[in-house]
Scaffold this motif. Sequence first.
Motif, PDB file in Angstrom:
ATOM      1  N   LEU A   1       3.267  -5.522   5.900  1.00 31.93           N
ATOM      2  CA  LEU A   1       2.717  -4.489   6.799  1.00 31.93           C
ATOM      3  C   LEU A   1       3.573  -3.223   6.776  1.00 31.93           C
ATOM      4  O   LEU A   1       3.059  -2.107   6.848  1.00 31.93           O
ATOM      5  N   GLY A   2       4.880  -3.412   6.660  1.00 33.59           N
ATOM      6  CA  GLY A   2       5.780  -2.259   6.713  1.00 33.59           C
ATOM      7  C   GLY A   2       5.872  -1.505   5.406  1.00 33.59           C
ATOM      8  O   GLY A   2       5.969  -0.276   5.401  1.00 33.59           O
TER       9      GLY A   2
ATOM     10  N   GLU B   1       1.437  -2.383   2.542  1.00 31.44           N
ATOM     11  CA  GLU B   1       0.050  -2.111   2.928  1.00 31.44           C
ATOM     12  C   GLU B   1      -0.388  -0.669   2.623  1.00 31.44           C
ATOM     13  O   GLU B   1      -1.560  -0.432   2.303  1.00 31.44           O
TER      14      GLU B   1
ATOM     15  N   VAL C   1      -5.069  -7.151   3.962  1.00 30.27           N
ATOM     16  CA  VAL C   1      -4.817  -8.328   4.814  1.00 30.27           C
ATOM     17  C   VAL C   1      -5.157  -9.619   4.067  1.00 30.27           C
ATOM     18  O   VAL C   1      -4.404 -10.605   4.134  1.00 30.27           O
TER      19      VAL C   1
ATOM     20  N   GLN D   1      -7.750  -1.550   4.297  1.00 30.02           N
ATOM     21  CA  GLN D   1      -6.866  -2.389   5.123  1.00 30.02           C
ATOM     22  C   GLN D   1      -7.272  -3.867   5.065  1.00 30.02           C
ATOM     23  O   GLN D   1      -6.412  -4.747   5.031  1.00 30.02           O
TER      24      GLN D   1
ATOM     25  N   VAL E   1       4.562 -11.368   5.993  1.00 31.39           N
ATOM     26  CA  VAL E   1       3.571 -10.543   6.695  1.00 31.39           C
ATOM     27  C   VAL E   1       4.223  -9.251   7.201  1.00 31.39           C
ATOM     28  O   VAL E   1       3.685  -8.147   7.010  1.00 31.39           O
ATOM     29  N   PHE E   2       5.393  -9.371   7.814  1.00 28.39           N
ATOM     30  CA  PHE E   2       6.075  -8.173   8.349  1.00 28.39           C
ATOM     31  C   PHE E   2       6.438  -7.199   7.228  1.00 28.39           C
ATOM     32  O   PHE E   2       6.224  -5.991   7.356  1.00 28.39           O
TER      33      PHE E   2
END
Lengths: 80, 312
Positions: A25-26, A29, A39, A35, A21-22
Motif C-alpha cells: 500500500l505504501g 500501489e 488489491v 486500485q 500488505v502495508f
Amino acid sequence: MSFSQAWDAGFRALLLYVGIVFVWLGLIEGLFSSQSTSVVVMNVVAVAIAVAFFLRARRRAVAERARAEAEVRALVEEHI
Amino acid sequence: MSQSLSVSLPQQRRASGAVISDRWFSILLIAPAMAVILVFALLPLVYALNVSFRFADLTRGGIGDFVGLDNYRRVLADRAFWASVGVTVKFTLAAVILEMVLGIAIAFLIHSATKGKGIIRSLMVLPLATSAAVTGLFWRYLYDTQFGLINYFLGLLHLPQPNWLGDYTIALWSVVLFDVWQWTPFVALIALAGLQALPKEPFEAAELDGASTFRVLRTLTFPMLKPVLFLVLVLRTIDSVRLYDAVAVLTRGGPGTVTESMTFYLYRTGLKLFRMDYASTMAIFFLYAMLVASLFALTPLLKQFSNRASEG
C-alpha cells in the motif's frame, strides 16, 4: 509438525502477510493504474509468500523431527 | 507422608474418583486467564480492526460504511503520522541508550560500594514507585521558566536559562531527561541484581591470573550479564515506544508537534478529533510494529534460554 510449531509458523506467516500488505500500500500501489487490480495482485502475492513461508517452516520442522528420531534410534540400537 | 506428596495432582484426582479428565482439568485452569485476555485484549482488537476498515468520524454519527483499505492508504501517506513515528524513534533511541549506560554504571558503583547499599537501593525505587503523571507534574514545575528550580540554579551560575518545554529545539530532550530520571534506577536495579548473582569463582581465578579490570569486564562480567542486560533492553525499548504519559503531562505534544509521539498522535486523533477510523488504523500499525519488534527481540533471548536449559 506439532501444534505449537504450527501455531508459531502460522503467526509468523500472518505477520508476513500483513507486512506485505502495508509495504504494498505504501510503495507499490502507486505503480498500478487501477486500485482494485492492485488489491487483487497484492493479496495473491501476500498469500503466496505467507503460504510458502509456512510450508518452509513445516518442512524444516518435519526434517528436524526425523533427524531427532534417527538420533534416538541410533542411541537405542547402540544400547542393544 | 513423603510418598503422598510425591504423587501428582491428576493421579490423586484419579485415585479419589474425580469426574473430569486431565485434559478438561487443565482447560479449566487456564480458562479464567483466557477469558480475561479474550474480553480485555482480543475483543477490543477485533473491534479496532473492524473500525479501521470503516468510515468512523464520530462528529458525523457513529461507525459508518465499509471503506476497505482507504484508512490504511491515508495513514501511510500522512506526514504527521510519520513525523510522530520519527519522534518516537528518536526518543526511544536517546532514552534507552542513556538509561542503559547510566544504569549499568550506577549498578557497578553500588556493587563495589562498601556502605549504604540498602539505603541507596531503597531510594532508587522511589522514582519507579510513583506514577509518571505525578512525577511529570513535579518536573513541569522544575522546568518552569519563571519559578523552576533548574533555571534558578542556572541563573545563580550565570548560565543561560532555556525554556525547557517551550523551545522546540530542546523540548524533546527535556522529555528524554525526565524519562531517564525515572527509568535509569530500573536498569540499575536489574543490572545490580544480575551482578550480585554472578558466581565468584571465575573472578577469583582471573584475579589470581593477574587479568586487568578491563579484560575481566570484557571476557567475564559483560558476557555473563548479557541475558539480563538484553532482557532489560527489550523491556525498556518496548516501554519507550509506548511513550504517552510523559508527553501528556509535560508538553501535550508541543511546541507545535515536535514532541508528539505515535501514541499521543493516536490519542489526539481518536479522542480530540473523534476520527476513530483513523485512530484505529494507526493503532493496528502500532500493534504490528510492536509485534514484529518483539518477535525479533525475543527470538535470540528465548534461544539463549533454551540453549541454557539443554546444557543444564
